[in-house]
Design a protein around this motif. Structure first.
Motif, short mmCIF file in Angstrom:
data_model
loop_
_atom_site.label_atom_id
_atom_site.label_comp_id
_atom_site.label_asym_id
_atom_site.label_seq_id
_atom_site.Cartn_x
_atom_site.Cartn_y
_atom_site.Cartn_z
N TYR A 117 22.97 55.79 40.37
CA TYR A 117 21.80 56.68 40.10
C TYR A 117 21.82 57.55 40.85
N LEU A 118 21.44 57.21 42.12
CA LEU A 118 20.88 58.15 43.36
C LEU A 118 22.11 58.88 43.91
N THR A 119 22.85 59.83 43.17
CA THR A 119 23.89 60.67 43.78
C THR A 119 23.68 62.11 43.33
N PHE A 178 18.33 55.55 31.22
CA PHE A 178 18.50 54.09 31.31
C PHE A 178 18.07 53.70 32.71
N ALA A 179 19.03 54.34 33.65
CA ALA A 179 18.85 53.72 34.99
C ALA A 179 17.33 53.70 35.27
N VAL A 203 29.34 59.52 35.24
CA VAL A 203 28.25 60.05 36.34
C VAL A 203 29.09 59.67 37.69
N PRO A 204 28.59 60.24 38.61
CA PRO A 204 29.30 60.16 39.97
C PRO A 204 28.49 58.72 40.45
N GLN A 205 29.32 58.06 41.35
CA GLN A 205 28.65 56.66 41.98
C GLN A 205 28.78 56.92 43.49
#
Lengths: 384, 384
Positions: free
Chosen positions: A200-202, A213-214, A257-259
């Protein structure tokens, strides 16, 4: 949103007394290897429930899979599986037992040195089918294709992933978690929380479903985690923690999404060298990494602070500061210290950790690949 | 949280240009029946992409599956499938084509009168495997086991569900939705929104993960839906609507919680009798049902108003009023009228609708089973 494929074939069977239905989930005629850990399932009654449910099946058992499961131990299990011609693995325990069982499943079908599967020299082309009974919500291993194994002789903690090792089923009975020691409850909540954060935190990818959702999982863990420590036998709380931990790493919130995953990679080296619990290393690394990468993660840090922690400062730098400090405080509230010093590790240990990252090719970590060994060093120094 | 089993085996292949990889998803040697609707896929290029991707496969086609797919039409497709000994169905279209194809798949394996599968007289014991290319985000049919079929000769719209008719794969390319008429875009967003509401707006079940996932989908549809109408070729918006609609009815947000579905059941009778689009009937029934059931749904209505619409009134009755009026306004903003009168239906039609509900045994609807035919009548009257 980026293109993606999502396929999670694990059947989740959730709730009280679901272990009793175990036999119907295992293929008819299967010869089963029951795997488990240090024996807590014998104390809390889960072993007896499983044995009762296996009535009529042919089964053998392999006990003693460690936390951070040992390569050498798992090879013994593989040898038992092969010598007894077993064709189904039933893993009963937490992420370590399930991760270890995935490795057994893959190693049993691989002709060469099984370490090849972990060091990236060989891919998994076949695996013995497995199912699991989860007793420790944390890793999400019950419905993903990931496995992490440690070779203690060389102090290496390595991972592999394969769609072939998704459990066919996962029984999640929240009552099996009532007797967990507080440290494991706390570790599980922190682990699940950081799994969400890594996906999420990207940076913003215009993926509002995945983001929400995250955030929903993070809020749930923040709200339910402390209650699980306060009221160990509160079924609803245990159920919510268990379901949140599964959803945190079943692949869903990370699609398109990026991770990041740098926190995990750095954390693995700490565990391999110093024996800390996996979640302890995450609680150490994540706040330091958030601080170090605050420029690159700025937009998502602001979104995280506002939506997850309901922060409302006009001053965005202050909002980010508080988002980070709330995260650290949450881990501490769960009883998981967030400084290397809290575990007796000082600055002299950092060189080796960074060397190991280089050795394991963990030199371009993070969603931008900009967490070089030198950045990892700064993160570790600020986590002292 | 209630006990549940969750198993969604559909492989989602999401993004631009994913249709090109279709052949790899279909079993080798399969004899394929390509099913589609009224031919829009020939105008927007999707048909050509699919045909190109099927190069080298043996395939036949069946065109003309209607919106609210017709029982009689589908039996013709079943006959073609059997006479040509086809063993895989590729559905290309929206919910109607996919629902219809599920019915073809089940009917082809059933010996008796295929209506038995819809009227509840027989269960699905086998089905031809199917996959799909989704071109209209709305029903979630691309990754669930539900199907709704209409017999026009008797004006009956009936549903069946079976794990055997989950698509094996679903290709979701948001660019295929660029050319949809605004009415279908709007209908899709309303349909997905109401799917979430039917699984969310009941009573609190201490299931914060499910609640927050549902709220995240509702917020996403409220935010992205109007943008899809304004900027039909905005890929990111189309992608978000498409993913939200899939997640709205793939089973996930409904695990372990009470569900309602009264809006759908009442809506089905309106479509069967008056030919309204499915989503139009939902937009009519839901606000009226929220009002009628406001006492039973009170806690969730308050949560919905606060979390989804950010309402902050001290007066809870007023907050609920506004939550309902915001819902109605959202449907109207999407261009979907919310009153029976808007579609030329007056009070004289209600008796027959209620009779049909009784005839179809829809006499104890809603999460408490308290939406009797008389309550349905009140709902319909207040929707005039």
């Amino acid at each position: 949103m980026q293109n993606f494929t999502f396929h999670n074939p694990t059947r989740i069977v959730f709730g009280e007394q679901q272990i009793a239905g175990l036999a119907a989930l295992i293929p008819d005629g299967a010869r089963v290897l029951l795997t488990y850990g240090g024996g807590s399932i014998k104390k809390n009654g889960v072993y007896d429930q499983v044995v009762a449910a296996l009535d009529g099946k042919v089964w053998f058992e392999f006990a003693g899979i460690e936390p951070n499961p040992s390569f050498d131990t798992l090879l013994q299990a593989r040898d038992l599986l092969k010598s007894e011609q077993l064709d189904f693995i039933l893993a009963v325990g937490g992420g370590s037992v399930i991760d270890g069982s995935k490795f057994i499943a893959a190693a049993a079908c691989y002709q060469g040195d099984a370490w090849d599967l972990l060091c990236g020299k060989a891919k998994v082309n076949a695996a013995i089918p497995l199912g699991c009974v989860l007793t420790l919500p944390a890793t999400g291993s019950e419905s993903n294709g990931n496995s992490v194994v440690t070779r203690y002789s060389t102090q290496e903690k390595m991972a592999f992933s394969s769609p072939l090792v998704y459990p066919q089923f996962a029984i999640l009975d929240p009552t099996t978690t009532f007797s967990l020691p507080p440290r494991q409850v706390a570790n599980g909540v922190v682990d699940a929380f950081v799994h969400v954060m890594e996906q999420y935190l990207t940076y913003p990818a215009n993926a509002p479903v995945q983001d929400r959702f995250a955030e929903g999982l993070l809020q749930t863990l923040i709200e339910q985690g402390p209650q699980a420590l306060e009221r160990p036998e509160d079924y609803a709380v245990r159920a919510n923690v268990m379901w949140a931990a599964t959803m945190a790493l079943n692949g869903l919130i990370g699609v398109g999404v990026p991770q990041d995953w740098a926190t995990h990679m750095i954390g693995h080296e700490i565990t391999a060298l110093h024996g800390l619990d996996h979640a302890q290393t995450l609680a150490i690394v994540l706040p330091a990494l958030m601080q170090q990468q605050r420029r690159q993660k700025r937009d998502k840090l602001l979104q995280y602070g506002k939506r997850v922690w309901q922060l409302v400062h006009q001053d965005e730098e202050r909002l980010i500061d508080e988002a980070i400090s709330h995260t650290r405080a949450f881990f501490e509230q769960m009883g998981v210290p967030t400084r290397l010093a809290d575990y007796g590790i000082d600055a002299s240990a950092i060189d080796t950790m960074v060397e190991r990252l280089v050795q394991h090719k963990m030199v371009k970590l993070g969603e931008h690949g900009d967490i070089t060994p030198e950045v990892s060093r700064v993160i570790l120094q600020s986590a002292l």
